[in-house]
Scaffold this active site. Structure first.
Site, PDB file in Angstrom:
ATOM      1  NE  ARG A   1      38.966  35.665  32.372  1.00 53.51           N
ATOM      2  CZ  ARG A   1      38.825  36.396  33.460  1.00 53.51           C
ATOM      3  NH1 ARG A   1      39.515  37.517  33.610  1.00 53.51           N
ATOM      4  NH2 ARG A   1      37.997  36.036  34.397  1.00 53.51           N
TER       5      ARG A   1
ATOM      6  NE  ARG B   1      31.192  36.750  36.820  1.00 54.02           N
ATOM      7  CZ  ARG B   1      32.331  36.056  36.780  1.00 54.02           C
ATOM      8  NH1 ARG B   1      33.430  36.549  37.287  1.00 54.02           N
ATOM      9  NH2 ARG B   1      32.371  34.870  36.200  1.00 54.02           N
TER      10      ARG B   1
ATOM     11  CD  GLU C   1      35.635  47.313  42.967  1.00 51.98           C
ATOM     12  OE1 GLU C   1      35.322  47.909  44.020  1.00 51.98           O
ATOM     13  OE2 GLU C   1      35.096  46.263  42.603  1.00 51.98           O
TER      14      GLU C   1
ATOM     15  N   PRO D   1      43.852  38.062  39.040  1.00 54.83           N
ATOM     16  CG  PRO D   1      42.512  36.644  40.279  1.00 54.83           C
ATOM     17  CD  PRO D   1      43.199  37.961  40.351  1.00 54.83           C
ATOM     18  CG  ASN D   2      41.889  33.840  35.668  1.00 59.83           C
ATOM     19  OD1 ASN D   2      42.672  32.925  35.410  1.00 59.83           O
ATOM     20  ND2 ASN D   2      41.046  33.799  36.676  1.00 59.83           N
TER      21      ASN D   2
ATOM     22  CG  HIS E   1      33.472  38.925  42.805  1.00 63.93           C
ATOM     23  ND1 HIS E   1      32.875  40.151  42.655  1.00 63.93           N
ATOM     24  CD2 HIS E   1      33.983  38.596  41.583  1.00 63.93           C
ATOM     25  CE1 HIS E   1      32.992  40.529  41.377  1.00 63.93           C
ATOM     26  NE2 HIS E   1      33.661  39.609  40.713  1.00 63.93           N
TER      27      HIS E   1
ATOM     28  CE1 TYR F   1      35.703  39.953  32.404  1.00 64.90           C
ATOM     29  CE2 TYR F   1      36.131  37.763  31.523  1.00 64.90           C
ATOM     30  CZ  TYR F   1      35.664  38.578  32.540  1.00 64.90           C
ATOM     31  OH  TYR F   1      35.165  38.031  33.696  1.00 64.90           O
TER      32      TYR F   1
ATOM     33  CG  HIS G   1      35.142  45.294  37.984  1.00 65.37           C
ATOM     34  ND1 HIS G   1      35.911  44.235  38.403  1.00 65.37           N
ATOM     35  CD2 HIS G   1      34.767  45.953  39.102  1.00 65.37           C
ATOM     36  CE1 HIS G   1      35.976  44.247  39.725  1.00 65.37           C
ATOM     37  NE2 HIS G   1      35.298  45.292  40.171  1.00 65.37           N
ATOM     38  CG  LEU G   2      38.334  44.730  31.449  1.00 65.75           C
ATOM     39  CD1 LEU G   2      39.033  43.393  31.587  1.00 65.75           C
ATOM     40  CD2 LEU G   2      38.799  45.440  30.201  1.00 65.75           C
ATOM     41  CB  SER G   3      32.379  42.522  32.503  1.00 65.29           C
ATOM     42  OG  SER G   3      32.740  42.077  33.803  1.00 65.29           O
TER      43      SER G   3
ATOM     44  NE  ARG H   1      30.303  38.670  33.655  1.00 65.98           N
ATOM     45  CZ  ARG H   1      31.580  38.296  33.781  1.00 65.98           C
ATOM     46  NH1 ARG H   1      32.510  39.192  34.115  1.00 65.98           N
ATOM     47  NH2 ARG H   1      31.919  37.046  33.556  1.00 65.98           N
TER      48      ARG H   1
ATOM     49  CB  ALA I   1      37.914  35.867  40.587  1.00 61.30           C
TER      50      ALA I   1
ATOM     51  CG  ASN J   1      39.932  44.261  36.910  1.00 57.25           C
ATOM     52  OD1 ASN J   1      39.320  43.588  37.729  1.00 57.25           O
ATOM     53  ND2 ASN J   1      39.734  44.170  35.601  1.00 57.25           N
TER      54      ASN J   1
ATOM     55  CG  ASP K   1      41.258  43.287  56.164  1.00 61.19           C
ATOM     56  OD1 ASP K   1      40.221  43.952  56.035  1.00 61.19           O
ATOM     57  OD2 ASP K   1      41.331  42.260  56.863  1.00 61.19           O
TER      58      ASP K   1
HETATM   59  C1  DQA Z   1      36.407  41.420  36.164  1.00 59.02           C
HETATM   60  C2  DQA Z   1      35.063  40.895  36.679  1.00 59.02           C
HETATM   61  C3  DQA Z   1      35.263  39.751  37.653  1.00 59.02           C
HETATM   62  O1  DQA Z   1      34.004  39.259  38.095  1.00 59.02           O
HETATM   63  C4  DQA Z   1      36.010  38.610  36.999  1.00 59.02           C
HETATM   64  O2  DQA Z   1      36.266  37.576  37.921  1.00 59.02           O
HETATM   65  C5  DQA Z   1      37.263  39.062  36.336  1.00 59.02           C
HETATM   66  C6  DQA Z   1      37.259  40.309  35.589  1.00 59.02           C
HETATM   67  C7  DQA Z   1      36.228  42.500  35.067  1.00 59.02           C
HETATM   68  O3  DQA Z   1      37.193  43.223  34.808  1.00 59.02           O
HETATM   69  O4  DQA Z   1      35.157  42.595  34.472  1.00 59.02           O
HETATM   70  O5  DQA Z   1      38.284  38.368  36.348  1.00 59.02           O
HETATM   71  O6  DQA Z   1      37.102  42.022  37.249  1.00 59.02           O
END
Ligand code: DQA
Length: 147
Positions: free
Chosen positions: A18, A111, A98, A10-11, A80, A23, A100-102, A107, A77, A74, A87
Site C-alpha cells: 500500500r 489527517r 498513538e 483499517p488498511n 481522524h 508507508y 503513525h507510520l507517516s 499530509r 483512518a 495505529n 470513547d
Molecule cells: C496512518 C495515517 C492515516 O492518516 C492513514 O489513514 C492510515 C495510516 C499512518 O500510519 O501513517 O491508514 O495512520
C-alpha cells in the site's frame, strides 16, 4: 510483566503493497515481529490485532480491561473519524500511545486532526515502522515510571 495490546486499524493489513512511497516497504508481519523483539528486550509482552472494522477495534479495547496494562494504537483512518474508538480508550482508562507510520501533519489537512491524541499519553508520527518501536518504548517507560 506488563502486557500491551497493539491495535492496527483499517488498511494496515496491506502494508508493504500500500502506497510504499508513504508507508514504506515493511509489511504488517514485519512490524509485528519488530514489536515482539522490542517487547522481549523490555521484558514485556505484546498482543497484536489488525482489523478493518471500527466495532472490532472498540470490542478489543473493552476486552483489554483486566488483561493488558497499556495500549499502542495505529487507528489508521479511524484516527481522524472515530469518536467511538476515542470513547472506548477513555472508558477503559488504559495508558495509550498513538502511532503513525507517516507524519500526518505533513499530509492532507483532514489527517491533521486526531480524535485519539487528546486522550493518549502522546503520539509518535512520521518514523515509518520505527514509530511503533519508539511508541512501545515510550509506553513501557511510562508504565515502569508509574509502577
Ligand atoms: C496512518 C495515517 C492515516 O492518516 C492513514 O489513514 C492510515 C495510516 C499512518 O500510519 O501513517 O491508514 O495512520
Amino acid at each position: 510483566m506488563f502486557s500491551i495490546l497493539v491495535l492496527h486499524g483499517p488498511n494496515l493489513n496491506l502494508l508493504g503493497k500500500r502506497e510504499p512511497g508513504i508507508y514504506g516497504s515493511s509489511t504488517l508481519e514485519d512490524i509485528v515481529r519488530l514489536l515482539e523483539e522490542e517487547a522481549t528486550y523490555h521484558k514485556v509482552t505484546v498482543s497484536s490485532l489488525q482489523s478493518n472494522h471500527e466495532g472490532v477495534l472498540v470490542d478489543a479495547i473493552h476486552a483489554a480491561l483486566g488483561k493488558h496494562q497499556g495500549l499502542l494504537i495505529n487507528a489508521g483512518a479511524y484516527t481522524h473519524t472515530s469518536v467511538a474508538i476515542r470513547d472506548a480508550i477513555v472508558a477503559v482508562n488504559l495508558p495509550t500511545v498513538e502511532v503513525h507510520l507517516s507524519n500526518i501533519y505533513r499530509r492532507e489537512a483532514f489527517r491533521h486532526h486526531s480524535y485519539i491524541a487528546p486522550v493518549a499519553i502522546g503520539q509518535i508520527s512520521g518514523f515509518g515502522a520505527d514509530s511503533y518501536r519508539l511508541g512501545l518504548q515510550a509506553l513501557v517507560n511510562h508504565l515502569k515510571e508509574r509502577g
